[in-house]
Design an enzyme around this catalytic site. Structure first.
Site, mmCIF file in Angstrom:
data_model
loop_
_atom_site.group_PDB
_atom_site.id
_atom_site.type_symbol
_atom_site.label_atom_id
_atom_site.label_comp_id
_atom_site.label_asym_id
_atom_site.label_seq_id
_atom_site.Cartn_x
_atom_site.Cartn_y
_atom_site.Cartn_z
ATOM 1 N N CYS A 51 6.709 24.710 21.398
ATOM 2 C CA CYS A 51 7.239 23.362 21.151
ATOM 3 C C CYS A 51 6.182 22.316 21.518
ATOM 4 C CB CYS A 51 8.498 23.136 21.978
ATOM 5 S SG CYS A 51 9.089 21.443 21.874
ATOM 6 N N CYS A 106 0.174 -17.494 20.095
ATOM 7 C CA CYS A 106 1.287 -16.712 19.559
ATOM 8 C C CYS A 106 0.969 -16.495 18.077
ATOM 9 C CB CYS A 106 2.567 -17.516 19.755
ATOM 10 S SG CYS A 106 4.033 -16.664 19.184
#
Ligand SMILES: [Zn+2]
Length: 283
Positions: free
Chosen positions: A134, A109
């Site tokens: 677009c 972690c």
């Protein structure tokens, strides 16, 4: 004496003073690119992207380290196992075992701020640029094409530096809503992409694209060299021969300004489909 990179205060608070960055704030939490994570302080390679997994814990998680690069020590709390860079001693985070996240049953972690990501260089990839109305709709089709590795929407062709969406939709920056397509030429060719471009919008429309009216919605092929220009002209001439009035302009590529994050992969994020672009087989 090792030479270390200069650290910011925020970096020092974690790397030297063994602090923890706030969960879900680190820049590499959701990074899925291929590459290597190196030590922020000494550049030693620590983790490979292949060993990264999603533990939904708010910090980048790895189930393995690059052999010999990470040292495990008993944390100051006497309970957890701290992990540090084996080269320079930089604090990385903690390692947890037996949580069953992956087959290796190990979770490093790691604070994003302790790491620097070095992406894999891939010299074999090519980039092309188009505008066809677009940019959400333009990107929708290109990102699904086999051999397309990555797409981004942005602005090209105008004079305004660092344009924002609000500036571009006012229609006076000279920019077109554009896309950058990164592709693997061993899988898909430039010609294939030009054909896909023509087949996914109305290239005969003069004042915009579909319901989107304005100069920022015009159709362009932005070429980066004479070879691309020749291929773009070849397919355009095929359309002219078929009797189409082609409004598309074939112009040199200029600087591509990437658009704001919320425009990227818009339809994919929303889980919907474009109103402004449809696929029509022509070639
Ligand atoms: Zn280090």
């Amino acid at each position: 004496m090792m030479k270390f990179n200069k650290l910011t205060q925020a970096e020092e608070a974690v790397i030297i003073d063994k602090g923890t960055e706030r969960p879900y704030t680190g820049q590499y939490l959701n990074n899925e690119q291929e590459g290597t994570y190196v030590c922020k302080r000494c550049d030693a390679p620590l983790y490979k992207s292949n060993d990264k997994f999603d533990a939904s814990c708010g910090w980048p998680s790895f189930d393995d380290e690059i052999e010999g690069s990470v040292k495990r020590v008993v944390d100051a709390d006497g309970r957890r196992t701290e992990i540090i860079c084996n080269n320079c001693g930089a604090h990385l985070g903690h390692v947890f075992l037996g949580e069953q996240f992956t087959n290796k049953n190990t979770r490093h972690c790691v604070n994003s701020i302790s790491l620097k990501f070095v992406p894999v260089e891939n010299d074999s990839l090519e980039k092309v640029y188009f505008s066809s109305g677009c940019f959400w709709g333009t990107e929708y089709y290109f990102m699904k094409a086999p051999g397309v590795v990555e797409t981004s929407v942005g602005y090209m062709g105008g004079h305004k530096e660092n344009p924002t969406y609000e500036e571009v939709i006012r229609g006076n920056t000279g920019h077109f809503e554009s896309i950058e397509v990164v592709y693997d030429p061993s899988v898909i060719t430039y010609g294939d992409l030009v054909r896909l471009f023509y087949e996914t919008h109305d290239f005969t429309q003069l004042n915009g694209q579909g319901p989107d009216i304005g100069p920022q919605y015009l159709s362009n092929i932005f070429y980066k060299d004479e070879e691309q220009k020749a291929i773009a002209e070849k397919y355009t001439n095929i359309l002219l021969d078929k009797g189409y009035q082609v409004a598309t302009m074939i112009v040199p590529a200029t600087k591509f300004w990437k658009a704001e994050d919320y425009h990227q992969q818009y339809y994919e994020q929303k889980g919907t489909t474009p109103y402004c672009h449809v696929y029509t087989k022509i070639f």
